[in-house]
Design a protein around this motif. Structure first.
Motif, PDB file in Angstrom:
ATOM      1  N   GLU A 336      43.600  37.466  50.713  1.00 52.94           N
ATOM      2  CA  GLU A 336      43.551  36.065  51.132  1.00 52.94           C
ATOM      3  C   GLU A 336      44.946  35.457  50.986  1.00 52.94           C
ATOM      4  O   GLU A 336      45.547  35.526  49.905  1.00 52.94           O
ATOM      5  N   ASP A 337      45.446  34.897  52.059  1.00 46.59           N
ATOM      6  CA  ASP A 337      46.780  34.282  52.077  1.00 46.59           C
ATOM      7  C   ASP A 337      46.621  32.764  52.007  1.00 46.59           C
ATOM      8  O   ASP A 337      46.399  32.098  53.019  1.00 46.59           O
ATOM      9  N   GLU A 338      46.700  32.214  50.783  1.00 45.29           N
ATOM     10  CA  GLU A 338      46.563  30.779  50.594  1.00 45.29           C
ATOM     11  C   GLU A 338      47.908  30.078  50.788  1.00 45.29           C
ATOM     12  O   GLU A 338      48.929  30.725  51.038  1.00 45.29           O
ATOM     13  N   THR A 339      47.926  28.763  50.632  1.00 45.68           N
ATOM     14  CA  THR A 339      49.148  27.985  50.866  1.00 45.68           C
ATOM     15  C   THR A 339      50.259  28.355  49.896  1.00 45.68           C
ATOM     16  O   THR A 339      51.409  28.561  50.290  1.00 45.68           O
ATOM     17  N   ASP A 340      49.914  28.439  48.614  1.00 47.63           N
ATOM     18  CA  ASP A 340      50.947  28.691  47.612  1.00 47.63           C
ATOM     19  C   ASP A 340      50.749  29.979  46.834  1.00 47.63           C
ATOM     20  O   ASP A 340      51.506  30.265  45.910  1.00 47.63           O
ATOM     21  N   MET A 341      49.737  30.769  47.180  1.00 49.42           N
ATOM     22  CA  MET A 341      49.531  32.015  46.453  1.00 49.42           C
ATOM     23  C   MET A 341      48.798  33.025  47.319  1.00 49.42           C
ATOM     24  O   MET A 341      48.221  32.684  48.358  1.00 49.42           O
ATOM     25  N   VAL A 342      48.855  34.266  46.877  1.00 46.62           N
ATOM     26  CA  VAL A 342      48.141  35.357  47.534  1.00 46.62           C
ATOM     27  C   VAL A 342      47.075  35.856  46.572  1.00 46.62           C
ATOM     28  O   VAL A 342      47.354  36.089  45.391  1.00 46.62           O
ATOM     29  N   GLY A 391      25.535  47.692  35.992  1.00 48.43           N
ATOM     30  CA  GLY A 391      24.607  48.012  37.065  1.00 48.43           C
ATOM     31  C   GLY A 391      24.914  47.335  38.382  1.00 48.43           C
ATOM     32  O   GLY A 391      24.274  47.651  39.394  1.00 48.43           O
ATOM     33  N   GLN A 392      25.887  46.431  38.408  1.00 52.38           N
ATOM     34  CA  GLN A 392      26.175  45.688  39.632  1.00 52.38           C
ATOM     35  C   GLN A 392      27.635  45.794  40.070  1.00 52.38           C
ATOM     36  O   GLN A 392      28.095  45.023  40.895  1.00 52.38           O
ATOM     37  N   GLY A 393      28.394  46.713  39.505  1.00 52.93           N
ATOM     38  CA  GLY A 393      29.763  46.922  39.929  1.00 52.93           C
ATOM     39  C   GLY A 393      30.760  46.028  39.213  1.00 52.93           C
ATOM     40  O   GLY A 393      30.418  45.254  38.306  1.00 52.93           O
ATOM     41  N   THR A 394      31.999  46.149  39.654  1.00 49.89           N
ATOM     42  CA  THR A 394      33.102  45.417  39.010  1.00 49.89           C
ATOM     43  C   THR A 394      33.946  44.740  40.083  1.00 49.89           C
ATOM     44  O   THR A 394      34.156  45.299  41.164  1.00 49.89           O
ATOM     45  N   GLU A 395      34.431  43.568  39.763  1.00 48.75           N
ATOM     46  CA  GLU A 395      35.306  42.830  40.679  1.00 48.75           C
ATOM     47  C   GLU A 395      36.566  42.413  39.939  1.00 48.75           C
ATOM     48  O   GLU A 395      36.488  41.834  38.848  1.00 48.75           O
ATOM     49  N   VAL A 396      37.721  42.720  40.519  1.00 48.14           N
ATOM     50  CA  VAL A 396      39.017  42.358  39.947  1.00 48.14           C
ATOM     51  C   VAL A 396      39.707  41.410  40.911  1.00 48.14           C
ATOM     52  O   VAL A 396      39.954  41.774  42.076  1.00 48.14           O
ATOM     53  N   GLU A 397      40.013  40.202  40.454  1.00 46.98           N
ATOM     54  CA  GLU A 397      40.670  39.200  41.304  1.00 46.98           C
ATOM     55  C   GLU A 397      42.118  39.037  40.838  1.00 46.98           C
ATOM     56  O   GLU A 397      42.374  38.665  39.695  1.00 46.98           O
ATOM     57  N   LEU A 398      43.050  39.311  41.721  1.00 49.19           N
ATOM     58  CA  LEU A 398      44.481  39.252  41.419  1.00 49.19           C
ATOM     59  C   LEU A 398      45.093  38.070  42.159  1.00 49.19           C
ATOM     60  O   LEU A 398      44.985  37.982  43.384  1.00 49.19           O
ATOM     61  N   LYS A 399      45.727  37.165  41.407  1.00 50.94           N
ATOM     62  CA  LYS A 399      46.357  35.989  41.999  1.00 50.94           C
ATOM     63  C   LYS A 399      47.849  36.024  41.718  1.00 50.94           C
ATOM     64  O   LYS A 399      48.259  36.173  40.565  1.00 50.94           O
ATOM     65  N   VAL A 400      48.670  35.868  42.769  1.00 54.54           N
ATOM     66  CA  VAL A 400      50.128  35.912  42.635  1.00 54.54           C
ATOM     67  C   VAL A 400      50.733  34.736  43.388  1.00 54.54           C
ATOM     68  O   VAL A 400      50.440  34.557  44.586  1.00 54.54           O
ATOM     69  N   PRO A 401      51.592  33.914  42.723  1.00 52.65           N
ATOM     70  CA  PRO A 401      52.282  32.831  43.455  1.00 52.65           C
ATOM     71  C   PRO A 401      53.203  33.409  44.522  1.00 52.65           C
ATOM     72  O   PRO A 401      53.784  34.480  44.336  1.00 52.65           O
ATOM     73  N   LYS A 402      53.325  32.713  45.626  1.00 46.09           N
ATOM     74  CA  LYS A 402      54.184  33.226  46.697  1.00 46.09           C
ATOM     75  C   LYS A 402      55.660  33.246  46.306  1.00 46.09           C
ATOM     76  O   LYS A 402      56.448  33.984  46.896  1.00 46.09           O
ATOM     77  N   ALA A 403      56.039  32.424  45.320  1.00 44.21           N
ATOM     78  CA  ALA A 403      57.439  32.414  44.863  1.00 44.21           C
ATOM     79  C   ALA A 403      57.658  33.384  43.718  1.00 44.21           C
ATOM     80  O   ALA A 403      58.642  33.289  43.003  1.00 44.21           O
ATOM     81  N   ALA A 404      56.748  34.327  43.517  1.00 47.28           N
ATOM     82  CA  ALA A 404      56.826  35.224  42.352  1.00 47.28           C
ATOM     83  C   ALA A 404      58.030  36.138  42.432  1.00 47.28           C
ATOM     84  O   ALA A 404      58.449  36.578  43.498  1.00 47.28           O
ATOM     85  N   ARG A 405      58.630  36.397  41.272  1.00 46.68           N
ATOM     86  CA  ARG A 405      59.696  37.386  41.105  1.00 46.68           C
ATOM     87  C   ARG A 405      59.350  38.206  39.880  1.00 46.68           C
ATOM     88  O   ARG A 405      58.818  37.687  38.904  1.00 46.68           O
ATOM     89  N   VAL A 406      59.678  39.470  39.893  1.00 49.65           N
ATOM     90  CA  VAL A 406      59.428  40.307  38.721  1.00 49.65           C
ATOM     91  C   VAL A 406      60.365  39.899  37.624  1.00 49.65           C
ATOM     92  O   VAL A 406      61.587  39.941  37.786  1.00 49.65           O
ATOM     93  N   SER A 407      59.829  39.484  36.475  1.00 48.86           N
ATOM     94  CA  SER A 407      60.703  39.002  35.386  1.00 48.86           C
ATOM     95  C   SER A 407      61.302  40.148  34.615  1.00 48.86           C
ATOM     96  O   SER A 407      62.496  40.301  34.549  1.00 48.86           O
ATOM     97  N   ARG A 408      60.510  40.955  33.950  1.00 50.18           N
ATOM     98  CA  ARG A 408      60.985  42.100  33.176  1.00 50.18           C
ATOM     99  C   ARG A 408      62.157  41.777  32.285  1.00 50.18           C
ATOM    100  O   ARG A 408      63.089  42.534  32.103  1.00 50.18           O
TER     101      ARG A 408
END
Length: 414
Positions: A336-342, A391-408
């Motif tokens: 999903e491509d939202e306004t300020d995040m993916v 018994g009903q599976g697993t869901e993983v929701e990943l949210k990333v800001p569009k201005a994200a940079r890898v900090s490290r």
């Protein structure tokens, strides 16, 4: 991979040196102005003129010496204090006894405090105590007796210089503490990055060799047993000690500096240079017979390193599906491509995760969710939410800001 070093300077005391340089010039002009308004009252004004000639030349010539701790040497400090004390003692020669007894200022007046403050900034409160004591002795000799105003001025300079020296020492200790904290922070982030990479590659292969060896039997079973032992040892290493420090503190002329060493080029070190990357292209390789990919029709653009890290987190989630839900489990990826995040959601039809299993796995050194998924998203400034019902599976929701940079640990502070 090419490597480069970034240097960030942290110096609380550097503004003090700049203030000291300005103070010396201003107090020099003040001393000259005080003399000019009353030079006719001096017994030997030519002595004062000669001293002020030396004072002006010395103050202007030594401005580079008070630019920082490195240039302000012990030899300079001794010579500077000598000029100040000489001016105090020459007051007895240049001025009249009546004016001295009346408490008139010495030739250098408050310029003397600048010499003492240089000791304080350079060497701390102990050096300041020695310098201010010598100045106090010279003032008492010039006055001839411990008059009330003289003692007041002496105590004021003594207390102020020692206080500034103590503050400088505390500031230096704080800088060293901050540098050490940055070392630990950078080393921890590097350890987490390596843990993710190892989990995504080496640990997965060792686990597969162990399982396949047990199925095949014979010599393969022994190989699988050895692979299992190495997997346990490597998990313990990854979840334990720190990697070598990525930041190296050292003292310099401009205060404490911390050198940050990181990769210069390549996949992990491009510093987010180049054009944005379409996340869809990186996720396309995960689509298959048992994995469905639903994505927008338009490009989903992120910084190159952020897109790679998000795709790697999706890959880690799918690895967990294959490992824990079985090879026959189905998975769905929704982008999903939202306004300020993916937002990327990974869902499967497996048996789900029992309550408390994630915390137990992390304690055993199994860092698939803790590092490969949540660790990556945290470094991107995003979040990873895992929802699982037995018994009903697993869901993983990943949210990333569009201005994200890898900090490290690459951020610089001043």
């Amino acid at each position: 991979m090419a490597r480069r070093e970034r240097v960030m300077r942290m110096s609380v005391e550097q503004p003090l040196w700049r203030a000291l340089a300005a103070y010396r010039v201003l107090t020099m002009l003040y001393a000259i102005a005080v003399f000019a308004t009353s030079y006719r009252e001096f017994a030997r004004p030519w002595v004062a003129v000669a001293y002020f000639t030396v004072l002006v030349a010395w103050t202007l010539a030594t401005l580079p010496k008070v630019a920082g701790a490195a240039s302000c040497t012990r030899r300079f400090l001794a010579a500077d204090l000598t000029v100040a004390i000489a001016g105090i003692l020459l007051t007895v020669v240049a001025d009249t006894p009546e004016r001295i007894a009346d408490g008139r200022p010495t030739l250098p007046t408050i310029w003397t405090a600048g010499a003492v403050l240089a000791f304080a900034i350079k060497g701390g409160w102990r050096w300041a105590a020695v310098a201010s004591t010598l100045v106090a002795a010279a003032n008492l000799i010039e006055r001839g007796s411990p008059a009330r105003d003289t003692v007041h001025n002496v105590i004021l300079v003594w207390v102020a210089s020692i206080a500034i020296g103590y503050v400088v020492e505390v500031a230096r200790a704080s800088e060293r503490t901050l540098a050490r904290a940055l070392e630990i922070e950078a080393a921890t982030r590097e350890r987490e990055r390596l843990a993710r990479d190892i989990h995504d590659g080496v640990l997965q292969v060792l686990a597969m060799v162990q399982r396949r060896g047990a199925v095949i039997g014979g010599e393969a079973a022994e190989l699988g047993r050895m692979a299992g032992e190495q997997e346990v040892a490597l998990r313990t290493l990854v979840s334990g000690g720190l990697v070598p420090v990525a930041r190296v503190p050292r003292d310099g002329a401009d205060g404490l500096t911390v050198g940050t060493v990181d990769g210069g080029t390549g996949e992990d070190g491009d510093a987010d240079e180049g054009r944005p990357t379409d996340l869809r292209a990186l996720l396309a390789r995960y689509a298959g017979a048992r994995t469905s990919l639903a994505e927008p029709g338009a490009p989903v653009l992120l910084a190159p390193s952020a897109a790679r890290e998000l795709a790697a987190a999706v890959g880690a989630a799918l690895d967990n599906v294959r490992r824990h839900a079985g090879e026959q489990a189905r998975a769905w990826i929704l982008v999903e491509d939202e306004t300020d995040m993916v937002i990327v959601t990974v869902r499967d039809d497996g048996p789900g995760i029992p309550e408390g299993r994630l915390a137990e796995a992390e304690g055993e050194g199994r860092l698939g969710v803790a590092q490969s998924i949540r660790g990556r998203l945290r470094d991107l400034g995003g979040s990873a939410e895992l929802i699982s019902t037995p018994g009903q599976g697993t869901e993983v929701e990943l949210k990333v800001p569009k201005a994200a940079r890898v900090s490290r640990g690459k951020a610089e502070h001043r």
